[in-house]
Each structure stands twice: as structure tokens, then as C-alpha cells.
Design an enzyme around this catalytic site. Structure first.
Site, PDB file in Angstrom:
ATOM      1  N   ASP A  98       9.235   2.449  -0.050  1.00 22.34           N
ATOM      2  CA  ASP A  98       8.358   3.333   0.515  1.00 22.34           C
ATOM      3  C   ASP A  98       8.516   2.930   2.089  1.00 22.34           C
ATOM      4  OD1 ASP A  98       6.121   3.981   1.923  1.00 22.34           O
ATOM      5  OD2 ASP A  98       4.758   3.287   0.364  1.00 22.34           O
ATOM      6  N   LYS A 146       4.510  10.038   8.558  1.00 20.98           N
ATOM      7  CA  LYS A 146       4.269  10.735   9.840  1.00 20.98           C
ATOM      8  C   LYS A 146       5.261  10.713  10.983  1.00 20.98           C
ATOM      9  CE  LYS A 146       1.182   7.129   9.516  1.00 20.98           C
ATOM     10  NZ  LYS A 146       0.277   6.851   8.453  1.00 20.98           N
ATOM     11  N   TYR A 195       0.777  -1.118   0.006  1.00 23.57           N
ATOM     12  CA  TYR A 195       0.004   0.102   0.044  1.00 23.57           C
ATOM     13  C   TYR A 195       0.963   1.204   0.014  1.00 23.57           C
ATOM     14  CZ  TYR A 195      -3.453   3.438   1.572  1.00 23.57           C
ATOM     15  OH  TYR A 195      -4.281   4.387   1.865  1.00 23.57           O
TER      16      TYR A 195
HETATM   17  N1  HOZ Z   1      -3.833   3.383   6.050  1.00 24.32           N
HETATM   18  C1  HOZ Z   1      -3.610   3.470   7.526  1.00 24.32           C
HETATM   19  C2  HOZ Z   1      -3.092   1.895   7.801  1.00 24.32           C
HETATM   20  N2  HOZ Z   1      -1.957   1.464   7.240  1.00 24.32           N
HETATM   21  C3  HOZ Z   1      -4.915   3.810   8.352  1.00 24.32           C
HETATM   22  C4  HOZ Z   1      -4.906   5.171   8.399  1.00 24.32           C
HETATM   23  C5  HOZ Z   1      -5.815   5.811   9.320  1.00 24.32           C
HETATM   24  O1  HOZ Z   1      -6.861   5.342   9.458  1.00 24.32           O
HETATM   25  O2  HOZ Z   1      -5.692   6.722  10.243  1.00 24.32           O
END
Ligand code: HOZ
Length: 429
Positions: free
Chosen positions: A239, A267, A144
Site C-alpha cells: 500500500d 491522491k 491503515y
Molecule cells: N486518513 C487520512 C489520514 N491518514 C485523513 C484523511 C482526511 O481527513 O483528509
């Protein structure tokens, strides 16, 4: 467990926000039930609007290496906020941040700040395309890379969990330039390269996948990927939105000993604030505007609040020599406890762990690729999730995600988690 306020807020939220949440996995759709609305976090724990306390193992999906709301990040933010929240003009701290990132991750010679992991990955692919003059790129099933159109083809994370790995709204044109290979399967990559000779700009991979559960790429596979990219003039992008500064100071590339051409971060480099970055070889990065012709921009890129929190976090990461060893000790302790539980219950569920990132799959087959990850019994995971929640342990509300430990987790937290794990499994199996 009383969740009356969360239930009320969820009903209210659905009136104004699609599905009641601002990011799909949070809606608990794959585990069922009502998402809990969180009021505050402190250390290893967070608290919902009904005063329930949880030991938190998502840590805002990875960035909270030091737990929730650590004093030193709060201080940095408060100092910064006194001076203003956004200028849309350069600030000195952006240089300090960029320099620190290049120091901690040697493959990164130059870096551009953005606001999220999605922005980082989509910009990295764009610059790879601009640099090579080619249009196609390879991604891996189950990886992802955020939600830009061209990545939502057999994607992991929420896209996988919610059964839309290839999203409506992605045009055929976009999908056509995304080539799909199998994780840990170099032959599948070679076939794509042969069939698209001199057309592939980039290969993007989570070298330690964290969005189909946690799966490490095999040493031989990753080394061969590097060699193939060198031979074919393809830009190799790691990534590291989840793994950067999480699995080691230098990220997955340090653990696995392979250097990419470009890396993306998320983040964690903002101490949990909305930040992302991409960086790598000077030659490629200098293609980006205004140094070069590949356009990329953003008012909030390098935002002073995010940079201050990030600089505080990365400085701590640089200076605390005990950080990764102590996370490892805690992660091993938890893993050992869970494995002993499984043995007592006569189960041999696959457990993958790299540093403080781990995942238990509800399948007894070893999991090293997407197909094996999806053999997991996700219904059972849902039951397990709720049993853990009842016992005060908050896990990712989806099987295909990671569990994160922070320095704030105490041995008492881990012991409580290990016994909750045993009791929960005993109830559902
Ligand atoms: N795509 C995020 C987990 N791999 C989730 C992001 C969220 O809901 O904060």
C-alpha cells in the site's frame, strides 16, 4: 488566535454533516478544540476563514509535493476543464498516465485507475482473491488501508486515534477473513500462514507505515515477507497510497529494495485531486474485467481532470532530478533542528523520518511497531498541536499521522517551525 468564523462554521456544519466533517481526523477530536475551516492554500501555507496563516505540514495528507496550488498543475487543470469535466468513456491521457506510472515504478506492468486509496486497496485485495482462488488475507496491526469493511480491523489513522480500530458495522464474516499480524514481526506472519495453509490470497502492508505515525519496515522483515509470499503463492501488496512518489520516485519499494506483486497509490498521482490506482504484474492485472472475470468499475475512474493534474505532477516528478535531493535537504534540516531542541529540553522523543515524511512520538522508546507507537502520550501531543497552531504551524491533528514537507517550504518556514517546536515544548513539558 481569533477563530470566530471557524467556530461558527463548525456549529453550522454539525447540523448537516456527521460530526461536522467529511473525514473524522479533521474534527480535531483527539487534540480537542475547533477544527479550522480553510479558505485557500498557496505554496507552503494555507489560510483559514479568520485570516490566520499557517505553515502547513499535512499537505492534504501527502500529495502536495510541490506545495499548495502550484502554477503548473493549475495550468493543466484549466486546459483540461475547457474540454469538459467527465465523459465516462476512454481518453488518451489515461494511456499516458498508465505508461508513465509503469515507467516510474518498475514492478507495475499494468495499472487500473480508481478514485481513492480506499478503492485501490479494496480492489487490489479483490483481484488477489480472484487470482489465487483464496479468501483470507493478512494485514498488519496499525496499518491503515482505507475504510473498506475488511480493512477496519485494528486499523491505524483516524480509526486508531478515535479509539475504534475495529469498527462497528463490519460483519463477523468480513472480519473472519482478515488475519492480523504484527508489523516487523515475521514470526507472527509465519504462524498465520501455518494455521491457514493454502487459504491466504494476499498480504497487504504499508512498507513504510504512515498511519500509526511513520514507521519503516525492517529490511530483513520485508525480504522475508517477499520470500514467504513466493513460497506460499500469496500475492504481496504494497500500500503506497502515502509513500508512492513521496519518499522516492519509485516509492517505498525503491527505498527498501523489495518488489511487490501489486501496489496501490492515492491522491499524489492526481496532483492532489481525488484519484487512486492499483497495479502490478500483468498476469494478475489481466484478471480484471473486461480482460478477466474480477469485476471492478467506476464512471469517474480515469477522470480527465484528475488525469491532467496527475500527469502534470508525475511528469514533473520524472523530470526534476533535484526534487528528492532537495526535499531530503529540507527534511534533514528540520529534523536536526527538532532534535537539537529536544536535547536542550532533555527529552529523547522518538523521531522517525523517511525522506519528506516524518513523525515525532511522545515517547522516549524507539518506535518500530504498533505497540510501541501506542505508548505515545497522545494527550501531550494534543497540547503540542495547539501550541504549534498558535505559533502558525499546522500539523496533523492526531499523533498517529505523518508530517509532510514540500518543495514550497522555505528555510525561513523551517526556522520558524523549529523555534515554534522549541517554544511549544517548553510550555507543555
Ligand atoms: N486518513 C487520512 C489520514 N491518514 C485523513 C484523511 C482526511 O481527513 O483528509
Amino acid at each position: 488566535m481569533n477563530i470566530i468564523n471557524s467556530e461558527r462554521l463548525f456549529l453550522e456544519a454539525q447540523k448537516f454533516i456527521p460530526g461536522g466533517v467529511n473525514s473524522p481526523v479533521r474534527a480535531f477530536k483527539s487534540v480537542g478544540g475547533t477544527p479550522l475551516f480553510i479558505k485557500k492554500g498557496e505554496g507552503s501555507k494555507f489560510y483559514d476563514v479568520d485570516q490566520n496563516e499557517f505553515i502547513d505540514y499535512i499537505g492534504s495528507w501527502g500529495p502536495h509535493l510541490f506545495g499548495h496550488n502550484p502554477e503548473f498543475i493549475k495550468t493543466a487543470l484549466l486546459e483540461s476543464i475547457e474540454k469538459g469535466v467527465s465523459f465516462g468513456a476512454p481518453t488518451e491521457i489515461e494511456i499516458k498516465m498508465a505508461e508513465l506510472i509503469t515507467e516510474l515504478v518498475p514492478s507495475v506492468e499494468m495499472v487500473r485507475m480508481v478514485n481513492s486509496g480506499t478503492e485501490a486497496t479494496m480492489s487490489a485485495v479483490r483481484v488477489a482473491r480472484g487470482y489465487t482462488g483464496r479468501e483470507k488475507f493478512i494485514k498488519f496491526e496499525g496499518c491503515y488501508h482505507g475504510h473498506a469493511d475488511h480493512f477496519l480491523i485494528k486499523a491505524g489513522s483516524g480509526a486508531l486515534t478515535l479509539g475504534v480500530p475495529t469498527s462497528p458495522g463490519v460483519t463477523k464474516g468480513n472480519a473472519a477473513d482478515t488475519l492480523l499480524a504484527k508489523f516487523n514481526d515475521i514470526e507472527s506472519v509465519k504462524e498465520l500462514i501455518d494455521a491457514n495453509k493454502d487459504e491466504i490470497a494476499a498480504i497487504i502492508i504499508e512498507p513504510i507505515a504512515g498511519n500509526m505515525g511513520v514507521i519503516k519496515s525492517e529490511d530483513k522483515f520485508l525480504k522475508e515477507l517477499r520470500t514467504l509470499c513466493d513460497k506460499e503463492g500469496i500475492v504481496l501488496i504494497f500500500d503506497e497510497v502515502m509513500t508512492g512518489f513521496r519518499v522516492a520516485r519509485g516509492g517505498a519499494q525503491e527505498v527498501l529494495g523489495v518488489k511487490p506483486d501489486l501496489s496501490t497509490f492515492g491522491k499524489i498521482i492526481g496532483g492532489g485531486l481525488p484519484v487512486g490506482a492499483f497495479g502490478g504484474k500483468k498476469e494478475i492485472m489481466n484478471q480484471i474485467a473486461p480482460a478477466g472475470p474480477v469485476y471492478q468499475a467506476g464512471t469517474l475512474s480515469g477522470n480527465p481532470l484528475a488525469m491532467s493534474a496527475g500527469y502534470a505532477a508525475l511528469t514533473k516528478i520524472k523530470e526534476d532530478s533535484d526534487l528528492y535531493p532537495s526535499l531530503e535537504v529540507k527534511a534533514v534540516y528540520l529534523e536536526k533542528g527538532m532534535k537539537e531542541n529536544l536535547a536542550k529540553l532533555g527529552k529523547n522523543y522518538a523521531m522517525n523520518r523517511i525522506g519528506s515524511m516524518s513523525c515525532m512520538f511522545f515517547t522516549e522508546n524507539a518506535v518500530d511497531n504498533f505497540d510501541k507507537a501506542t505508548q505515545s502520550d497522545t494527550e501531550l501531543y494534543g497540547k503540542y498541536f495547539h501550541e504549534m497552531l498558535k505559533r502558525g504551524v499546522y500539523l496533523a491533528p492526531a499523533q498517529y499521522e505523518a508530517m509532510f514537507i514540500s518543495t514550497a517550504h522555505t528555510i525561513e518556514d523551517l526556522d520558524k517551525t523549529i523555534s515554534a517546536h522549541y517554544e511549544s515544548l517548553k510550555v507543555i513539558l
